[in-house]
Design an enzyme around this catalytic site. Structure first.
Site, mmCIF file in Angstrom:
data_model
loop_
_atom_site.group_PDB
_atom_site.id
_atom_site.type_symbol
_atom_site.label_atom_id
_atom_site.label_comp_id
_atom_site.label_asym_id
_atom_site.label_seq_id
_atom_site.Cartn_x
_atom_site.Cartn_y
_atom_site.Cartn_z
ATOM 1 N N THR A 240 25.850 17.990 33.765
ATOM 2 C CA THR A 240 26.128 18.509 35.530
ATOM 3 C C THR A 240 27.683 17.957 35.041
ATOM 4 O O THR A 240 27.861 19.509 36.677
ATOM 5 C CB THR A 240 25.100 17.978 36.479
ATOM 6 O OG1 THR A 240 24.188 17.758 36.438
ATOM 7 C CG2 THR A 240 25.538 19.090 37.564
ATOM 8 N N GLU A 258 31.614 10.344 38.720
ATOM 9 C CA GLU A 258 30.365 9.640 38.127
ATOM 10 C C GLU A 258 29.332 9.519 37.914
ATOM 11 O O GLU A 258 28.694 10.197 38.254
ATOM 12 C CB GLU A 258 30.329 8.475 39.392
ATOM 13 C CG GLU A 258 31.658 7.915 40.441
ATOM 14 C CD GLU A 258 32.032 6.558 39.924
ATOM 15 O OE1 GLU A 258 31.738 6.132 38.843
ATOM 16 O OE2 GLU A 258 32.989 6.474 40.679
ATOM 17 N N GLU A 395 20.814 8.197 27.822
ATOM 18 C CA GLU A 395 20.312 7.930 28.561
ATOM 19 C C GLU A 395 19.498 8.365 29.203
ATOM 20 O O GLU A 395 18.750 9.836 29.740
ATOM 21 C CB GLU A 395 21.220 8.302 29.757
ATOM 22 C CG GLU A 395 21.224 7.304 31.556
ATOM 23 C CD GLU A 395 22.095 8.335 32.208
ATOM 24 O OE1 GLU A 395 21.957 9.258 32.481
ATOM 25 O OE2 GLU A 395 22.500 7.119 33.469
HETATM 26 P P1 NAD Z 1 21.950 15.968 38.722
HETATM 27 O O1 NAD Z 1 23.362 15.916 37.378
HETATM 28 O O2 NAD Z 1 21.252 16.475 37.931
HETATM 29 O O3 NAD Z 1 22.516 16.012 40.018
HETATM 30 C C1 NAD Z 1 23.661 15.729 40.306
HETATM 31 C C2 NAD Z 1 24.248 16.321 41.428
HETATM 32 O O4 NAD Z 1 24.613 17.245 41.377
HETATM 33 C C3 NAD Z 1 22.825 16.948 42.874
HETATM 34 O O5 NAD Z 1 22.954 16.718 43.907
HETATM 35 C C4 NAD Z 1 22.227 18.304 42.319
HETATM 36 O O6 NAD Z 1 21.667 19.250 42.562
HETATM 37 C C5 NAD Z 1 23.937 19.103 41.659
HETATM 38 N N1 NAD Z 1 24.338 19.660 40.503
HETATM 39 C C6 NAD Z 1 23.172 19.987 40.330
HETATM 40 N N2 NAD Z 1 23.720 20.880 38.910
HETATM 41 C C7 NAD Z 1 25.196 21.340 39.313
HETATM 42 C C8 NAD Z 1 26.015 22.601 39.790
HETATM 43 N N3 NAD Z 1 26.147 23.667 38.459
HETATM 44 N N4 NAD Z 1 27.333 21.994 40.299
HETATM 45 C C9 NAD Z 1 27.576 21.447 41.546
HETATM 46 N N5 NAD Z 1 26.205 20.385 41.581
HETATM 47 C C10 NAD Z 1 25.219 20.600 40.824
HETATM 48 O O7 NAD Z 1 21.784 14.015 38.076
HETATM 49 P P2 NAD Z 1 20.424 13.166 39.247
HETATM 50 O O8 NAD Z 1 19.196 13.934 38.233
HETATM 51 O O9 NAD Z 1 20.470 14.105 39.875
HETATM 52 O O10 NAD Z 1 20.803 12.374 39.292
HETATM 53 C C11 NAD Z 1 21.066 10.658 37.736
HETATM 54 C C12 NAD Z 1 22.051 10.210 37.669
HETATM 55 O O11 NAD Z 1 23.332 10.742 37.541
HETATM 56 C C13 NAD Z 1 21.943 10.001 35.650
HETATM 57 O O12 NAD Z 1 22.665 10.883 34.351
HETATM 58 C C14 NAD Z 1 22.450 8.898 36.514
HETATM 59 O O13 NAD Z 1 23.462 8.259 35.390
HETATM 60 C C15 NAD Z 1 23.829 9.459 37.278
HETATM 61 N N6 NAD Z 1 24.272 7.921 38.095
HETATM 62 C C16 NAD Z 1 25.664 7.435 38.176
HETATM 63 C C17 NAD Z 1 25.956 7.246 39.106
HETATM 64 C C18 NAD Z 1 27.290 6.126 38.403
HETATM 65 O O14 NAD Z 1 28.404 5.467 39.429
HETATM 66 N N7 NAD Z 1 27.934 6.428 37.860
HETATM 67 C C19 NAD Z 1 25.289 6.672 39.915
HETATM 68 C C20 NAD Z 1 24.273 6.621 40.387
HETATM 69 C C21 NAD Z 1 24.119 8.278 39.348
#
Ligand code: NAD
Length: 505
Positions: A240, A258, A395
């Site tokens: 994403t 992040e 991951e």
């Molecule tokens: P995800 O990427 O599926 O979703 C994250 C957010 O992005 C959600 O709100 C989702 O609705 C939104 N999203 C999805 N498609 C989008 C698009 N095309 N445009 C804009 N926004 C969009 O991630 P997830 O499954 O919710 O979370 C897990 C991931 O987050 C894991 O990879 C984890 O490592 C990462 N994470 C990173 C940190 C960090 O600090 N580096 C912290 C927590 C989680």
């Protein structure tokens, strides 16, 4: 007065409003698969309305003093503490993390607002922007560096720490004087909606903090391109993150990312094996294994490998898994059926690749507290995982640990750094000089010595390589919501004299 957020509404301009297209997304309790509510499925029209509200609120909010904003941030922290029981209970029902971990998150959320209240006072004091003189090589000119609120920021956050990941961005953004459009994950939005009511009660003016729930492809994608939004701060997966960066590059609009991780814990042979087992378990299975910084890869020195293996297997057998609201529960369900299936597919693939399974596997954990319809995955450990196996490289985001043995420091570093990610790394050794050497050589934004996972609002959080760029938390976490302006003043009584001579430049 406190009020629970109404079902399937968005918080825009200080009011609860239905989404323009009227659609909703069910809220599912991952413990038993039951539907416990609904959130609004916001779309680009709702995002546009939120961005408009934020833009109009920004002028007044950005002109408030640091002291005023700090007092509001402290009021938010107080209100979060008052609602701790309700917020942690909602968090657990929504995303499945053990209740005691949700309580920890709520405390951290309040502490984060308090930390940024202090930063806000330190940076702005009784002004709305921060200025400091910069000495210049030409005495005819005076230079000033000004930090001012960046504008309207779009914050897009994940489900693993639904409230806390949002707060890591909301608190510094409000402290900086920005107005916010928050798009939480559609898999766990409830506590972010409650945060809107917390902010209202604490005195955040209408339009300064807006929450638009909805699917990523609709509401999330719309936040990235909304004309009134000046910057995107995103936390989520690498896949994403790439989409977000692409969308922002079209504008172009600045973004910070992040992203995910595949972090390694290195265990040397001079440590107490029981202590090492405890950190290995906490580092991987906390938050049901759904942590970006999880040390889901463990490298154990070959001299203590057998003892570590035996004790780890025994310790994992003792993990209390099941209904996450119980005291003592240490492993709840994964957030969704989709996430469970993704994790099970990694486990099944590892087994079919012939990787040794130390414990766990594709069967859900046993016990009377595990609901048959819940999204449970047994804590699973693979031993001697090949570096080429997806278990080692990718991951997984579930309770799956991959272990390998190593011989010396060089080999450990080579294996630990062999990853597209660079979020975190950890080392356990009683030799301080070795810990320092490893710390210097790890390609990671976060290094833990003698532990894994502790996190403090005072220290910046973020990674290298494909784990993203920009930082949450610490001083850097607020810097990204500030705009830097340079001011140069001609301060001489003498005419500048460009036309008679250009010798002054
Ligand atoms: P995800 O990427 O599926 O979703 C994250 C957010 O992005 C959600 O709100 C989702 O609705 C939104 N999203 C999805 N498609 C989008 C698009 N095309 N445009 C804009 N926004 C969009 O991630 P997830 O499954 O919710 O979370 C897990 C991931 O987050 C894991 O990879 C984890 O490592 C990462 N994470 C990173 C940190 C960090 O600090 N580096 C912290 C927590 C989680």
């Amino acid at each position: 007065m406190a009020a629970a957020p109404p079902a399937a509404k968005l918080f825009i301009g200080g009011r609860w409003v239905p989404p323009i297209h009227g659609a909703s997304i069910p809220v599912v309790n991952p413990h038993d698969g039951s539907t416990i509510g609904a959130i609004a499925a916001g779309t680009s029209e709702d995002v546009a309305a939120a961005a408009w509200a934020a833009k109009h609120a920004f002028a007044e909010w950005s002109a408030t003093t640091g002291a005023h904003r700090a007092s509001i941030l402290r009021a938010i922290a107080t209100e979060i503490k008052k609602r701790k029981d309700a917020l942690s209970s909602t968090e657990t029902n929504d995303c499945g993390k053990p209740l005691e971990e949700s309580e920890w998150d709520i405390d951290d959320a309040a502490a984060c607002f308090e930390y940024y209240a202090s930063r806000c006072e330190a940076i702005f004091g009784s002004a709305s922007t921060a200025s400091k003189p910069v000495s210049l090589p030409d005495a005819s000119f005076r230079g000033t560096l000004v930090k001012e609120p960046l504008g309207v920021v779009g914050l897009i956050t994940p489900w693993n720490y639904p409230l806390l990941m949002a707060v890591w961005k909301v608190a510094p953004a409000l402290a900086a004087g920005c107005a916010v459009v928050l798009k939480p994950s559609e898999l766990a939005s409830l506590t972010c909606l409650e945060l809107a009511d917390v902010a209202r009660v604490a005195g955040v003016p209408p339009g300064v903090f807006n929450v638009v729930t909805g699917a990523g492809a609709d509401a999330g994608a719309a936040v990235c391109v909304a004309p009134g939004i000046d910057k995107i701060a995103f936390t989520g997966s690498l896949a994403t993150g790439r989409r977000v960066a692409r969308a922002c590059s079209e504008e172009p609009k600045p973004c910070s990312l992040e992203l995910g991780g595949k972090s390694t814990l290195v265990v040397f042979d001079d440590v107490d094996v029981d202590v090492a087992v405890e950190w290995a378990m906490f580092g991987c299975f906390w938050t049901n294994g759904q942590i970006c910084s999880a040390t889901s890869r463990v490298l154990v020195h070959e001299r203590i490998a057998e003892a570590f293996k035996r004790k780890l297997r025994a310790a994992v057998a003792g993990i209390d898994a099941g209904e996450p609201r119980r005291k003592g529960c240490r492993l709840g369900p994964l957030v969704s059926a989709g996430q469970r299936d993704k994790v099970l597919a990694y486990i099944a693939n590892g087994i079919s690749n012939g990787v040794e399974v130390l414990c766990g596997g594709c069967e859900p954990p046993r016990g009377k507290h595990v609901h048959a319809a819940g999204y449970y995955v047994a804590p699973t450990i693979f031993w001697n995982v090949p570096q080429s196996d997806p278990l080692w490289k990718e991951e997984i985001f579930g309770p799956v640990m991959s272990v390998r043995e190593f011989r010396d420091e060089d080999e450990a570093i080579e294996i630990a750094n062999d990853s597209e990610y660079g979020l975190a790394a950890a080392v356990l050794s009683n030799d301080d000089a070795r810990c320092e050497r490893m710390t210097g050589r790890f390609q990671a934004g976060i290094v833990w010595q003698q532990c894994s996972q502790p996190c403090f609002a005072e220290l910046p959080w973020g990674g290298k390589k494909r784990s993203g760029f920009g930082r949450d938390l610490g001083e850097d976490g607020m810097e990204k919501y500030l705009h830097t302006k340079q001011v140069v003043r001609y301060a001489s009584e003498e005419p500048f004299g460009w036309y008679p001579s250009c010798s002054k430049l």
